[in-house]
Design an enzyme around this catalytic site. Structure first.
Site, PDB file in Angstrom:
ATOM      1  N   SER A  21      28.902  41.752 -12.092  1.00 34.25           N
ATOM      2  CA  SER A  21      29.893  41.930 -13.153  1.00 34.25           C
ATOM      3  C   SER A  21      29.230  41.835 -14.515  1.00 34.25           C
ATOM      4  O   SER A  21      28.223  41.138 -14.679  1.00 34.25           O
ATOM      5  CB  SER A  21      30.975  40.851 -13.041  1.00 34.25           C
ATOM      6  OG  SER A  21      31.819  40.844 -14.171  1.00 34.25           O
ATOM      7  N   TYR A  70      32.476  32.283 -12.685  1.00 32.44           N
ATOM      8  CA  TYR A  70      32.442  33.680 -12.247  1.00 32.44           C
ATOM      9  C   TYR A  70      31.133  34.335 -12.669  1.00 32.44           C
ATOM     10  O   TYR A  70      30.472  35.023 -11.877  1.00 32.44           O
ATOM     11  CB  TYR A  70      33.646  34.403 -12.858  1.00 32.44           C
ATOM     12  CG  TYR A  70      33.835  35.840 -12.448  1.00 32.44           C
ATOM     13  CD1 TYR A  70      34.424  36.162 -11.236  1.00 32.44           C
ATOM     14  CD2 TYR A  70      33.475  36.880 -13.296  1.00 32.44           C
ATOM     15  CE1 TYR A  70      34.641  37.484 -10.868  1.00 32.44           C
ATOM     16  CE2 TYR A  70      33.683  38.203 -12.942  1.00 32.44           C
ATOM     17  CZ  TYR A  70      34.266  38.500 -11.732  1.00 32.44           C
ATOM     18  OH  TYR A  70      34.474  39.802 -11.374  1.00 32.44           O
ATOM     19  N   LYS A  77      28.175  35.816 -10.292  1.00 31.04           N
ATOM     20  CA  LYS A  77      27.837  37.228 -10.372  1.00 31.04           C
ATOM     21  C   LYS A  77      26.377  37.456 -10.752  1.00 31.04           C
ATOM     22  O   LYS A  77      25.747  38.417 -10.285  1.00 31.04           O
ATOM     23  CB  LYS A  77      28.767  37.933 -11.361  1.00 31.04           C
ATOM     24  CG  LYS A  77      30.207  38.047 -10.881  1.00 31.04           C
ATOM     25  CD  LYS A  77      30.301  38.738  -9.519  1.00 31.04           C
ATOM     26  CE  LYS A  77      31.714  39.156  -9.176  1.00 31.04           C
ATOM     27  NZ  LYS A  77      31.798  39.782  -7.838  1.00 31.04           N
TER      28      LYS A  77
END
Length: 307
Positions: free
Chosen positions: A152, A165, A169
């Protein structure tokens, strides 16, 4: 040449909706037999139902394709192993793994509960590890495999409120970079996809027009390219709204200051030159950084030149 996946078997995690669903439908359209995996939970990972995966399977079958549903949690290696066993029992091989399953629990680091942090890491990073580990030996035996990690922009470039997150990622990029090297001799190609897509994950933060432009189907062509027979390996593709880019982790030319008493002060004073991107390179492996740094030490003969 048209990408034809006839005879290939693919597993797509988190394929009950959004990006995973678009991936599964495209893989099936191009001839692959697809394991549609989805725990069926909410976007924060809570709950679970096989209904979403079964609906995607029905879509594929109505279009003339072959698919099975699976509700394994990617955080449970035993469940993942059973999913892989199921695919092998039915189709006898696994050629493609698309690690797409994910959850969001956005909160600033100051307000983040560590249990939520671990859960996000477990789903995104360890979930991809579990699935990849479960198919790795199969792909080695076949001397063929295509593995896709979903990274991401939040990991590549950072995003406010997404420390857990982003950490997960970016961890997937490091995993991919190493596995692309380890898998090369077995024709196992491993890549990352950084999608910009309108899904349950993004529906609250974009306008209607933006969501329409960022339809998940606009990302899936990058997925298809990265799991095809002619796929690259070790590549980070970015995709969204029909646009496709490549992200790189680079090394600048930098500045040699030695290890004297004032080395730290010289580093601060020379930051402008150190961060200057003119002449930067993309190292092929992690060893290229120390090799480059040793090459700048006055009077030090490179190891390759000895004896």
């Amino acid at each position: 040449m048209r990408i034809d996946l006839s005879g290939r078997v693919a597993i797509v995690t988190g394929a009950g909706g959004g990006l995973g669903r678009a991936h599964a439908l495209l893989l099936a359209k191009r001839g692959a037999k697809v394991v549609v995996n989805d725990l069926g939970g909410a976007r924060d990972g809570s709950g679970g139902s096989a209904t979403m995966a079964e609906q995607v399977v029905e879509e594929i079958r109505r279009a003339g394709g072959e698919a099975i549903a699976n509700g394994a949690s990617v955080t449970d290696f035993d469940q993942v192993g059973a999913m892989v066993d199921q695919a092998m029992a039915i189709w006898g091989r696994i050629d493609i793994l698309v690690n797409n399953a994910g959850i969001l629990r956005d909160r600033t680091f100051a307000k983040q509960d560590l249990s939520d942090f671990r859960t996000v890491i477990d789903v995104h990073l360890m979930g991809s590890v579990h699935c990849t580990k479960a198919v790795w030996d199969i792909m080695i035996a076949q001397q063929f495999g295509r593995v896709l990690m979903t990274t991401s922009s939040s990991g590549l470039y950072g995003n406010f409120g997404q420390s857990q997150y982003g950490a997960a990622k970016m961890g997937l990029v490091g995993l991919m970079k190493t596995l692309s090297q380890e898998g090369r001799k077995h024709d196992i190609r491993v890549n990352c996809l950084a999608p910009s897509a309108a899904t349950r994950m993004t529906e609250d933060i974009m306008s209607a027009d933006e969501l329409m432009a960022l339809a998940p189907a606009s990302v899936s062509p990058a997925m298809l390219a990265l799991v095809s027979d002619d796929a690259p390996t070790g590549t980070i593709l970015c995709a969204g709204a029909g646009s496709f880019e490549c992200a790189h982790i680079t090394l600048t030319k930098g500045l040699y200051v030695g290890v004297g008493e004032d080395a730290a002060e010289q580093v601060l004073a020379g930051l402008g030159q150190i961060v200057d991107r003119n002449g930067e390179v993309v190292p092929a492996t992690g060893l290229e950084q120390p090799r480059y740094e040793l090459s700048r030490v006055p009077g030090l003969m490179p190891a390759a030149a000895h004896g």
